[in-house]
Design an enzyme around this catalytic site. Structure first.
Site, PDB file in Angstrom:
ATOM      1  N   VAL A  52       0.801  -1.225   0.000  1.00 20.62           N
ATOM      2  CA  VAL A  52       0.000   0.000   0.000  1.00 20.62           C
ATOM      3  C   VAL A  52       0.836   1.279   0.000  1.00 20.62           C
ATOM      4  O   VAL A  52       0.319   2.352  -0.320  1.00 20.62           O
ATOM      5  CB  VAL A  52      -0.969   0.003   1.203  1.00 20.62           C
ATOM      6  CG1 VAL A  52      -0.219   0.279   2.504  1.00 20.62           C
ATOM      7  CG2 VAL A  52      -2.109   0.996   1.000  1.00 20.62           C
ATOM      8  N   TYR A  53       2.107   1.195   0.343  1.00 22.00           N
ATOM      9  CA  TYR A  53       2.942   2.407   0.400  1.00 22.00           C
ATOM     10  C   TYR A  53       3.211   2.919  -0.997  1.00 22.00           C
ATOM     11  O   TYR A  53       3.772   2.194  -1.811  1.00 22.00           O
ATOM     12  CB  TYR A  53       4.276   2.125   1.091  1.00 22.00           C
ATOM     13  CG  TYR A  53       4.215   1.686   2.521  1.00 22.00           C
ATOM     14  CD1 TYR A  53       3.071   1.849   3.299  1.00 22.00           C
ATOM     15  CD2 TYR A  53       5.323   1.079   3.124  1.00 22.00           C
ATOM     16  CE1 TYR A  53       3.037   1.436   4.620  1.00 22.00           C
ATOM     17  CE2 TYR A  53       5.294   0.674   4.448  1.00 22.00           C
ATOM     18  CZ  TYR A  53       4.149   0.845   5.185  1.00 22.00           C
ATOM     19  OH  TYR A  53       4.116   0.431   6.503  1.00 22.00           O
TER      20      TYR A  53
END
Length: 316
Positions: A52-53
């Protein structure tokens, strides 16, 4: 540098893991690669990231951090010198999320592709997903380990009851267990971990790789008034820490830092390293000065009296 075990996985890491959430968010690709080179040269070879980063940044979809790490791995040829930990489960820019078998199987391939590697050393459930049976999630992870795509698994942001249940499911069904826990834990955020998660991790031999070791930078001492909030992109989160208790903690950090000729950030990390259940706190840096600060923390030892003083100042 000292090495510590990630639970019973057989994987060794240095006493500090680097948080890769900054890659592609607060530092660009070139600076990220310079930081990664310095990390490995200094012996801090464990990198934590997530699919998700940094989906929260404008124009991002997730995968930006993994992509930057993968480009560095390919260019540097240093894959064998690092431990790569990543996570799955949080909401991506596409809207996909969770810990279903289908999503895990799909997303691990995306992470492997972005990281440009054949295996992920530590694959973590980023947050609990109570809509999916634990047997399904752990079964999917088991298949990835059997296929050689993942070496060990861990959990992040699990409550003590759910972590305990997951361990029981693994034992009952002969499935791999979560070898690590990635909880929120630092001098400002103690209660949730210490009351229930810490005893469980200690009893089960689970490695703890806590995130926000510096409370998003508050424990560095650079946020001492509202006027300081503009010093970084994380400054907007400092209001919850800038309280009478927070100022008391900063004062205690200053006092100990003066005694040991270190910085407040180094003392805050050294306090974590003195905790017997903490394996390797996760902290990040965006500059070489910040990185040197982290490196210094790994060599700093606090006396029992200094640890007790920080315990008292930060008591909730």
């Amino acid at each position: 540098m000292e090495e510590r075990s990630l639970g019973r996985s057989g994987i060794k890491v240095p006493p500090l893991m680097f948080g890769g959430n900054v890659f592609g968010w607060t530092i660009d690709t070139a600076q990220s690669h310079r930081i990664l080179d310095r990390l490995v040269d200094a012996g801090l070879y464990a990198i934590d990231t997530a699919d998700v980063y940094s989906a929260w940044a404008p124009g991002h979809q997730g995968g930006e951090s993994e992509t930057i790490i993968g480009e560095w791995l390919k260019a540097s040829g240093k894959r064998s010198q690092v431990v790569i930990a990543t996570k799955v489960g949080m909401k991506m820019g596409s809207g996909d999320q969770g810990l279903s078998r289908d999503w895990i199987v799909k997303e691990v391939e995306a992470s492997l592709r972005r990281l440009q590697t054949d295996v992920i050393d530590l694959y973590q459930a980023h947050k609990d997903d109570e809509t999916v049976p634990l047997e399904e999630t752990l079964g999917a992870f088991a298949d990835l380990i059997k296929a050689g795509k993942v070496r060990a698994i861990g959990a992040s942001n699990y409550s003590a009851p759910r972590l305990k249940e997951a361990l029981e499911v693994s034992a009952k069904n002969g499935l791999p267990r979560y070898e690590t826990l990635q909880p929120l834990y630092n001098l400002m955020d103690r209660k949730v971990f210490e009351e229930a998660l810490e005893p469980l991790c200690r009893a089960e031999g689970i490695g703890v790789i806590n995130y926000y070791a510096l409370a998003s930078g508050f424990l560095s001492g650079k946020y001492r008034s509202e006027a300081d909030f503009g010093k970084s992109k994380r400054g907007g989160n400092m209001g919850k820490y800038l309280t009478p208790r927070g100022l008391k903690v900063l004062a205690a950090l200053d006092a100990v830092a003066g005694e040991v000729a270190a910085t407040p950030a180094q003392v805050a990390i050294a306090w974590l390293l003195a905790k017997p259940t903490v394996t390797a706190p996760i902290a990040s840096a965006t500059s070489f000065d910040q990185l040197e600060d982290l490196l210094g923390a790994t060599a700093l030892g606090l006396s029992p009296a200094q640890v007790a003083a920080l315990d008292e100042a930060s008591a909730e």
